[in-house]
Design a protein around this motif. Structure first.
Motif, PDB file in Angstrom:
ATOM      1  N   LYS A   6       0.840  -1.185   0.000  1.00  0.00           N
ATOM      2  CA  LYS A   6       0.000   0.000   0.000  1.00  0.00           C
ATOM      3  C   LYS A   6       0.885   1.248   0.000  1.00  0.00           C
ATOM      4  CE  LYS A   6      -3.892  -1.998   2.427  1.00  0.00           C
ATOM      5  NZ  LYS A   6      -4.776  -1.903   3.583  1.00  0.00           N
ATOM      6  N   PRO A   7       0.461   2.297  -0.677  1.00  0.00           N
ATOM      7  CA  PRO A   7       1.262   3.528  -0.673  1.00  0.00           C
ATOM      8  C   PRO A   7       1.250   4.188   0.705  1.00  0.00           C
ATOM      9  CG  PRO A   7      -0.795   3.863  -1.848  1.00  0.00           C
ATOM     10  CD  PRO A   7      -0.709   2.408  -1.519  1.00  0.00           C
ATOM     11  N   ALA A   8       2.347   4.816   1.046  1.00  0.00           N
ATOM     12  CA  ALA A   8       2.444   5.498   2.332  1.00  0.00           C
ATOM     13  C   ALA A   8       1.605   6.774   2.291  1.00  0.00           C
ATOM     14  CB  ALA A   8       3.891   5.846   2.629  1.00  0.00           C
ATOM     15  N   VAL A   9       0.893   7.029   3.367  1.00  0.00           N
ATOM     16  CA  VAL A   9       0.070   8.227   3.459  1.00  0.00           C
ATOM     17  C   VAL A   9       0.791   9.219   4.356  1.00  0.00           C
ATOM     18  CG1 VAL A   9      -2.142   9.165   4.176  1.00  0.00           C
ATOM     19  CG2 VAL A   9      -2.020   6.896   3.156  1.00  0.00           C
ATOM     20  N   VAL A  10       1.151  10.364   3.796  1.00  0.00           N
ATOM     21  CA  VAL A  10       1.838  11.403   4.543  1.00  0.00           C
ATOM     22  C   VAL A  10       0.794  12.420   4.986  1.00  0.00           C
ATOM     23  CG1 VAL A  10       3.623  13.167   4.456  1.00  0.00           C
ATOM     24  CG2 VAL A  10       3.906  11.061   3.174  1.00  0.00           C
ATOM     25  N   PRO A  11       0.694  12.697   6.291  1.00  0.00           N
ATOM     26  CA  PRO A  11      -0.322  13.640   6.735  1.00  0.00           C
ATOM     27  C   PRO A  11      -0.029  15.055   6.245  1.00  0.00           C
ATOM     28  CG  PRO A  11       1.074  13.004   8.561  1.00  0.00           C
ATOM     29  CD  PRO A  11       1.476  12.159   7.393  1.00  0.00           C
ATOM     30  N   MET A  12      -1.076  15.735   5.797  1.00  0.00           N
ATOM     31  CA  MET A  12      -0.941  17.089   5.283  1.00  0.00           C
ATOM     32  C   MET A  12      -1.352  18.081   6.369  1.00  0.00           C
ATOM     33  SD  MET A  12      -2.295  18.451   1.581  1.00  0.00           S
ATOM     34  CE  MET A  12      -2.632  16.830   1.033  1.00  0.00           C
ATOM     35  N   GLN A  13      -0.555  19.122   6.536  1.00  0.00           N
ATOM     36  CA  GLN A  13      -0.862  20.175   7.492  1.00  0.00           C
ATOM     37  C   GLN A  13      -1.750  21.208   6.823  1.00  0.00           C
ATOM     38  OE1 GLN A  13       2.896  21.721   8.732  1.00  0.00           O
ATOM     39  NE2 GLN A  13       3.500  19.855   9.771  1.00  0.00           N
ATOM     40  N   PRO A  14      -2.517  21.975   7.609  1.00  0.00           N
ATOM     41  CA  PRO A  14      -3.361  23.015   7.003  1.00  0.00           C
ATOM     42  C   PRO A  14      -2.525  24.137   6.391  1.00  0.00           C
ATOM     43  CG  PRO A  14      -3.509  23.081   9.402  1.00  0.00           C
ATOM     44  CD  PRO A  14      -2.706  21.874   9.051  1.00  0.00           C
ATOM     45  N   VAL A  15      -3.125  24.853   5.474  1.00  0.00           N
ATOM     46  CA  VAL A  15      -2.443  25.943   4.765  1.00  0.00           C
ATOM     47  C   VAL A  15      -2.409  27.185   5.652  1.00  0.00           C
ATOM     48  CG1 VAL A  15      -2.482  27.387   2.707  1.00  0.00           C
ATOM     49  CG2 VAL A  15      -3.321  25.054   2.609  1.00  0.00           C
ATOM     50  N   PRO A  16      -1.225  27.810   5.812  1.00  0.00           N
ATOM     51  CA  PRO A  16      -1.171  29.084   6.536  1.00  0.00           C
ATOM     52  C   PRO A  16      -1.982  30.149   5.798  1.00  0.00           C
ATOM     53  CG  PRO A  16       1.025  28.178   6.273  1.00  0.00           C
ATOM     54  CD  PRO A  16       0.108  27.344   5.449  1.00  0.00           C
ATOM     55  N   GLN A  17      -2.570  31.067   6.539  1.00  0.00           N
ATOM     56  CA  GLN A  17      -3.445  32.088   5.961  1.00  0.00           C
ATOM     57  C   GLN A  17      -2.737  32.924   4.896  1.00  0.00           C
ATOM     58  OE1 GLN A  17      -6.474  31.810   6.654  1.00  0.00           O
ATOM     59  NE2 GLN A  17      -7.375  33.605   5.739  1.00  0.00           N
ATOM     60  N   ALA A  18      -1.450  33.186   5.070  1.00  0.00           N
ATOM     61  CA  ALA A  18      -0.705  34.012   4.120  1.00  0.00           C
ATOM     62  C   ALA A  18      -0.570  33.348   2.747  1.00  0.00           C
ATOM     63  CB  ALA A  18       0.682  34.312   4.680  1.00  0.00           C
ATOM     64  N   TYR A  19      -0.702  32.016   2.665  1.00  0.00           N
ATOM     65  CA  TYR A  19      -0.520  31.284   1.418  1.00  0.00           C
ATOM     66  C   TYR A  19      -1.822  30.725   0.858  1.00  0.00           C
ATOM     67  CZ  TYR A  19       4.343  31.435   2.831  1.00  0.00           C
ATOM     68  OH  TYR A  19       5.582  31.858   3.217  1.00  0.00           O
ATOM     69  N   ALA A  20      -2.958  31.045   1.464  1.00  0.00           N
ATOM     70  CA  ALA A  20      -4.230  30.430   1.088  1.00  0.00           C
ATOM     71  C   ALA A  20      -4.680  30.780  -0.331  1.00  0.00           C
ATOM     72  CB  ALA A  20      -5.315  30.833   2.083  1.00  0.00           C
ATOM     73  N   GLY A  21      -4.325  31.933  -0.858  1.00  0.00           N
ATOM     74  CA  GLY A  21      -4.779  32.329  -2.179  1.00  0.00           C
ATOM     75  C   GLY A  21      -3.837  31.995  -3.317  1.00  0.00           C
ATOM     76  N   ARG A  22      -2.779  31.274  -3.055  1.00  0.00           N
ATOM     77  CA  ARG A  22      -1.785  30.963  -4.097  1.00  0.00           C
ATOM     78  C   ARG A  22      -2.369  30.045  -5.160  1.00  0.00           C
ATOM     79  NH1 ARG A  22       4.034  31.430  -2.711  1.00  0.00           N
ATOM     80  NH2 ARG A  22       4.082  33.417  -1.636  1.00  0.00           N
ATOM     81  N   ALA A  34      -4.887  25.536 -10.375  1.00  0.00           N
ATOM     82  CA  ALA A  34      -4.502  24.680  -9.247  1.00  0.00           C
ATOM     83  C   ALA A  34      -4.386  25.521  -7.984  1.00  0.00           C
ATOM     84  CB  ALA A  34      -3.189  23.982  -9.531  1.00  0.00           C
ATOM     85  N   ALA A  35      -5.090  25.134  -6.941  1.00  0.00           N
ATOM     86  CA  ALA A  35      -5.107  25.873  -5.688  1.00  0.00           C
ATOM     87  C   ALA A  35      -4.357  25.098  -4.604  1.00  0.00           C
ATOM     88  CB  ALA A  35      -6.542  26.109  -5.246  1.00  0.00           C
ATOM     89  N   VAL A  36      -3.947  25.797  -3.567  1.00  0.00           N
ATOM     90  CA  VAL A  36      -3.230  25.180  -2.449  1.00  0.00           C
ATOM     91  C   VAL A  36      -4.215  24.360  -1.614  1.00  0.00           C
ATOM     92  CG1 VAL A  36      -1.881  25.630  -0.384  1.00  0.00           C
ATOM     93  CG2 VAL A  36      -1.601  27.087  -2.342  1.00  0.00           C
ATOM     94  N   VAL A  37      -3.832  23.115  -1.278  1.00  0.00           N
ATOM     95  CA  VAL A  37      -4.683  22.263  -0.454  1.00  0.00           C
ATOM     96  C   VAL A  37      -4.038  21.897   0.882  1.00  0.00           C
ATOM     97  CG1 VAL A  37      -6.003  21.289  -2.359  1.00  0.00           C
ATOM     98  CG2 VAL A  37      -3.899  20.185  -1.635  1.00  0.00           C
ATOM     99  N   GLY A  38      -2.729  22.104   1.015  1.00  0.00           N
ATOM    100  CA  GLY A  38      -2.071  21.767   2.267  1.00  0.00           C
ATOM    101  C   GLY A  38      -0.572  21.967   2.195  1.00  0.00           C
ATOM    102  N   VAL A  39       0.094  21.565   3.278  1.00  0.00           N
ATOM    103  CA  VAL A  39       1.541  21.684   3.388  1.00  0.00           C
ATOM    104  C   VAL A  39       2.115  20.325   3.773  1.00  0.00           C
ATOM    105  CG1 VAL A  39       3.433  22.803   4.618  1.00  0.00           C
ATOM    106  CG2 VAL A  39       1.376  24.096   4.096  1.00  0.00           C
ATOM    107  N   ILE A  40       3.103  19.859   3.017  1.00  0.00           N
ATOM    108  CA  ILE A  40       3.833  18.636   3.351  1.00  0.00           C
ATOM    109  C   ILE A  40       5.316  18.966   3.296  1.00  0.00           C
ATOM    110  CG2 ILE A  40       4.436  16.292   2.636  1.00  0.00           C
ATOM    111  CD1 ILE A  40       1.673  15.961   1.536  1.00  0.00           C
ATOM    112  N   ALA A  41       6.020  18.701   4.376  1.00  0.00           N
ATOM    113  CA  ALA A  41       7.472  18.891   4.449  1.00  0.00           C
ATOM    114  C   ALA A  41       7.883  20.308   4.052  1.00  0.00           C
ATOM    115  CB  ALA A  41       8.207  17.860   3.604  1.00  0.00           C
TER     116      ALA A  41
END
Length: 68
Positions: A6-22, A34-41
């Motif tokens: 099975k593929p590894a599932v990496v948890p995604m953190q929420p998007v900081p407010q300053a980057y929400a409209g990117r 394409a809109a921002v959905v989260g932060v990984i690493a």
């Protein structure tokens, strides 16, 4: 026959407010929606609305989050 792991599932953190409209251009279909959905690493993760591909940009590092 061997089973495929099975593929590894990496948890995604929420998007900081300053980057929400990117927005970014999708590498698969070349759409600009394409809109921002989260932060990984410490990288912003984008999701294309037309084809559903998730991708990140290597130059989009979030240095202020690394101090946590």
């Amino acid at each position: 026959m061997r089973r495929k792991p099975k593929p590894a599932v990496v948890p995604m953190q929420p998007v900081p407010q300053a980057y929400a409209g990117r927005r970014a251009r999708c590498p698969a279909c070349a759409e600009d929606g394409a809109a921002v959905v989260g932060v990984i690493a410490l990288r912003l993760v984008f999701r294309c609305q037309s084809c559903g591909v998730k991708f990140h940009r290597s130059e989009t590092l979030l240095p202020h989050l690394s101090a946590r």
